[in-house]
Design a protein around this motif. Structure first.
Motif, PDB file in Angstrom:
ATOM      1  N   GLU A 326      39.513  40.944  36.190  1.00 37.40           N
ATOM      2  CA  GLU A 326      38.937  40.414  37.436  1.00 37.40           C
ATOM      3  C   GLU A 326      39.688  40.927  38.656  1.00 37.40           C
ATOM      4  O   GLU A 326      39.148  40.942  39.764  1.00 37.40           O
ATOM      5  CB  GLU A 326      38.971  38.884  37.435  1.00 37.40           C
ATOM      6  N   GLY A 327      40.955  41.311  38.458  1.00 39.01           N
ATOM      7  CA  GLY A 327      41.765  41.798  39.567  1.00 39.01           C
ATOM      8  C   GLY A 327      42.631  42.966  39.162  1.00 39.01           C
ATOM      9  O   GLY A 327      43.144  43.011  38.037  1.00 39.01           O
ATOM     10  N   LYS A 394      38.425  42.529  42.022  1.00 36.61           N
ATOM     11  CA  LYS A 394      39.129  42.352  43.283  1.00 36.61           C
ATOM     12  C   LYS A 394      40.381  43.219  43.239  1.00 36.61           C
ATOM     13  O   LYS A 394      41.008  43.378  42.193  1.00 36.61           O
ATOM     14  CB  LYS A 394      39.467  40.877  43.489  1.00 36.61           C
ATOM     15  N   ASP A 425      34.737  44.318  50.970  1.00 37.07           N
ATOM     16  CA  ASP A 425      35.308  42.968  50.995  1.00 37.07           C
ATOM     17  C   ASP A 425      36.215  42.668  49.804  1.00 37.07           C
ATOM     18  O   ASP A 425      37.038  41.757  49.874  1.00 37.07           O
ATOM     19  CB  ASP A 425      34.185  41.919  51.043  1.00 37.07           C
ATOM     20  N   ASN A 426      36.043  43.389  48.699  1.00 37.51           N
ATOM     21  CA  ASN A 426      36.861  43.097  47.508  1.00 37.51           C
ATOM     22  C   ASN A 426      38.185  43.849  47.492  1.00 37.51           C
ATOM     23  O   ASN A 426      38.910  43.798  46.497  1.00 37.51           O
ATOM     24  CB  ASN A 426      36.081  43.433  46.229  1.00 37.51           C
ATOM     25  N   ARG A 428      41.938  44.685  49.476  1.00 33.94           N
ATOM     26  CA  ARG A 428      42.956  44.444  50.490  1.00 33.94           C
ATOM     27  C   ARG A 428      44.045  45.502  50.329  1.00 33.94           C
ATOM     28  O   ARG A 428      44.459  45.821  49.207  1.00 33.94           O
ATOM     29  CB  ARG A 428      43.582  43.057  50.340  1.00 33.94           C
ATOM     30  N   MET A 471      46.431  36.971  44.680  1.00 35.17           N
ATOM     31  CA  MET A 471      45.392  37.515  43.802  1.00 35.17           C
ATOM     32  C   MET A 471      44.915  36.465  42.809  1.00 35.17           C
ATOM     33  O   MET A 471      43.702  36.289  42.591  1.00 35.17           O
ATOM     34  CB  MET A 471      45.922  38.748  43.068  1.00 35.17           C
ATOM     35  N   TRP A 474      42.769  33.973  44.498  1.00 32.90           N
ATOM     36  CA  TRP A 474      41.498  34.603  44.876  1.00 32.90           C
ATOM     37  C   TRP A 474      40.530  34.562  43.698  1.00 32.90           C
ATOM     38  O   TRP A 474      39.354  34.227  43.841  1.00 32.90           O
ATOM     39  CB  TRP A 474      41.776  36.035  45.313  1.00 32.90           C
ATOM     40  N   ILE A 475      41.045  34.885  42.514  1.00 37.34           N
ATOM     41  CA  ILE A 475      40.200  34.915  41.322  1.00 37.34           C
ATOM     42  C   ILE A 475      39.898  33.504  40.819  1.00 37.34           C
ATOM     43  O   ILE A 475      38.750  33.158  40.534  1.00 37.34           O
ATOM     44  CB  ILE A 475      40.883  35.732  40.205  1.00 37.34           C
ATOM     45  N   LEU A 480      40.508  33.180  49.740  1.00 31.87           N
ATOM     46  CA  LEU A 480      40.649  34.551  50.224  1.00 31.87           C
ATOM     47  C   LEU A 480      42.120  34.894  50.443  1.00 31.87           C
ATOM     48  O   LEU A 480      42.890  34.066  50.942  1.00 31.87           O
ATOM     49  CB  LEU A 480      39.872  34.745  51.527  1.00 31.87           C
TER      50      LEU A 480
END
Length: 646
Positions: A326-327, A394, A425-426, A428, A471, A474-475, A480
């Motif tokens: 997911e990240g 992400k 958006d996903n 950073r 992170m 976020w997940i 955010l």
């Protein structure tokens, strides 16, 4: 064949293709289960350490695997699949209910666990976790992460706790392979180890050249020669007129290429198995069954570049189409990938200003969104495949200052003409301002072989810990993360790479680089490859102290005692003036105004900056609390800076 029979066969094939068992590990052999000696981690309790060996079996015709180079040439098992084996290690909370249900997968760097040292403030890289001290400050364990490693690089030499991956060889394949050697010593002759065995041991059918600097033309002067000691070892006779940092290029006929791209499938299938399956193909139970809800992949330097490839090549979906991570958190990887999924690949190579510039791994695309390359006309991006399949993770990416000088980091945020681009958006992005590529906790500035300046000891651990927490939230919670802090052409915090444009101070006895790594469109079909058109690159703009304007400033940078840079230069005798690999620099301020004026140092002295006792400590404490409020530093790490502020 009847229409009905065709329909049945089609449905059966579809079921087989989509079956969750498609990505199943055929064998997961648990070799050892033990507790981390004498250590309890906060409310989580004790941790188990599991050592295992996994066998993957991939279907060459499956769309998820067809990108793997030479997979179609590899030997197959009785079921028509290609097998490979990998080391696996797991750290899990002894009490399953105490875990945070997040699998933290660290991609190994050349077989070693550099990320564990970074997150847990271990003072030396530790591959064999046995003693309580081996867990450092215990950060990952105190927060309940299940930590997983597995081998992916098929040319790692066992030993020193390094974890290995064993891909098959594509039999009967020969071709030209290329080695660059920078010996950084004066031994003559010098010994070089080849990545692949030579198919022909006659040096007449090989080619060797030498050049002092990467940008220089190749030469074959009198006195240069090479002989084969054996199929994987050469002896290079070195000519006069070249120093220890010269580049020796050797091209030869190689054989037995490894199907190195299977390493991506190994990561994919190990993590997917640990997340989703109850048992392997022989019935051995999955040691993480019921423990995991989400997975984060972290990679540092080479392994961060590996994550770029992993995502770009489409491996974040397993053979059943399920998302794996997911990240993703690529760290200090710039805008580069790896030389892995190629015939005669060498995953350890990394194109730098003075080395390896003609190896694949630093070619377009350089960034996440899909853009068009003005040089080649191609449209592509790291996210291209996951956007097509709807499984983009992400991403929180962090870089040191060095990545702008050595690893094309500016091409993450510009197009191939140098114009600013916007991240989706996903994604950073964070610059860890003025840090060198990698430093361990408690490192000290020191002189190292071949470099002109003392190194930069600033450590990225506090920042990456905060980013990992962001992170996970976020997940898991949809919170955010902080907004990106990365230099940009749009706000003029990226500048052309020369001192006047950057604003770097003119420090006596401290030269600014005359050149940085300049990416070009490679003509890889040639041997040796040649350079095409160059891409524009930029570096962070600085203030009068040499401090990057953009990025995350560690508290000590807000009240500095020295100029820190991500880059260093090679010294006399080692290709003087070239960038010195991954090393940064530190140049302390003068103690007094009189001292700095005597040497014409434009930077204010310590007495001018901090005229009263406690001034610097107060400034560091203020900066620390602001970073905590911004969620870029954890409250538990605030004391690291405040305690060392005097």
């Amino acid at each position: 064949m009847s229409q009905l029979r065709r329909a049945v066969i089609l449905i059966a094939a579809t079921v087989i293709f989509a079956s969750p068992c498609a990505a199943k590990i055929v064998k997961f052999e648990i070799l050892k289960v033990e507790s981390l000696e004498g250590r309890t981690f906060g409310t989580i309790g004790t941790y188990d350490r599991i050592a295992a060996r996994a066998t993957i079996a991939v279907a060459p015709d499956d769309i998820h695997n067809q990108v793997i180079v030479d997979l179609d040439r590899a030997p197959r098992n009785a079921q028509g699949q290609v097998e490979a084996t990998t080391d696996v290690e797991i750290l899990r909370p002894t009490v399953a209910a105490n875990g945070n249900r997040t699998l933290f997968y660290e991609v190994l760097n050349r077989g070693s666990k550099l990320g564990l040292a970074l997150f847990n403030d271990i003072h030396a890289v530790t591959n064999d976790l046995v003693k309580a001290a081996d867990a450092g400050n215990g950060f990952l364990m105190n927060r309940g992460y299940t930590v997983v490693w597995s081998g992916w690089q098929g040319d790692i030499i066992p030993g020193g706790g390094r974890m290995t991956f064993s891909p098959p060889i594509a039999p009967g394949v020969t071709g030209l392979a290329r080695e660059d050697f920078i010996f950084d010593h004066a031994d003559n002759p010098a010994i070089g180890t080849l990545s692949y065995p030579a198919a022909d041991l006659d040096p007449v059918n090989a080619k060797i050249s030498v050049r002092e600097r990467e940008a220089d033309p190749r030469t074959s002067p009198t006195g240069l020669g090479v002989t084969f000691e054996n199929p994987t070892r050469i002896s290079v006779k070195r000519p006069e007129g070249f120093d220890a940092g010269a580049i020796y290029e050797f091209i030869y006929i190689a054989k037995d290429p490894k199907v190195m791209g299977l390493g991506f499938a190994a990561t994919r299938d190990v993590v997917s198995f640990l997340r989703n399956e109850a048992a392997d193909g022989s019935g051995t139970a999955n040691p993480l069954t019921g423990r995991i809800d989400r997975a984060i992949g972290f990679g540092l330097s080479q392994s961060g570049r590996y994550l770029h490839d992993y995502l770009y090549l489409g491996f974040n979906a397993d053979e059943a189409g399920r998302s794996v991570f997911e990240g993703l958190m690529p760290h200090i990887s710039g805008g580069k990938k790896t030389f892995t999924n190629y015939r005669f690949s060498q995953p350890g190579r990394s194109p730098y200003e003075h080395a390896d510039m003609l190896y694949p791994g630093a070619d377009f695309p350089f960034t996440y969104p899909v853009i068009t390359d003005i040089v080649t006309g191609k449209s592509d991006g790291f996210l291209a495949r996951c956007l097509a399949t709807g499984n983009c993770p992400k991403i929180i990416k962090s870089d040191s200052e060095l990545e702008f000088y050595q690893q094309r980091a500016s091409l993450l945020v510009t197009d191939t003409q140098g114009n600013p681009i916007t991240m989706p958006d996903n994604v950073r992005l964070f610059l860890l301002s003025n840090l060198q590529h990698y430093a361990l906790a408690q490192d000290k500035s020191q002189m190292v072989k071949g470099c002109a300046n003392p190194t930069n000891p600033l450590n990225a651990g506090p920042a990456v810990r905060a980013l990992l927490v962001a992170m996970n939230e976020w997940i898991a919670k949809g919170t955010l993360p902080p907004d990106s802090r990365y230099p940009s052409r749009a706000d003029a915090t990226l500048a052309p790479p020369w001192a006047n444009a950057v604003g770097f101070p003119n420090i006596p006895g401290f030269a600014y680089p005359s050149r940085i790594a300049q990416p070009t469109a490679l003509k890889s079909e040639e041997m040796p490859p040649s350079k095409g058109a160059a891409y524009p690159v930029f570096v962070p703009k600085t203030d009068a102290d040499g401090r990057d304007i953009a990025g995350i400033h560690l508290p000590t940078l807000e009240a500095p005692a020295a100029t820190h840079t991500g880059w260093n230069l090679r010294k006399v005798g080692f290709s003087e003036g070239e960038l010195c690999d991954n090393n940064g620099s530190m140049m302390p301020f003068a103690a007094t105004r009189d001292e700095r004026l005597k040497i014409n140092d434009p930077r204010l002295s310590m007495e001018e900056r901090y005229p009263n006792a406690g001034d610097r400590a107060a400034a560091i404490a203020k900066a620390t609390q602001q970073l905590v409020r911004d969620r870029l530093l954890l409250e538990e790490d605030a004391g690291l800076f405040i305690a060392n502020s005097n």
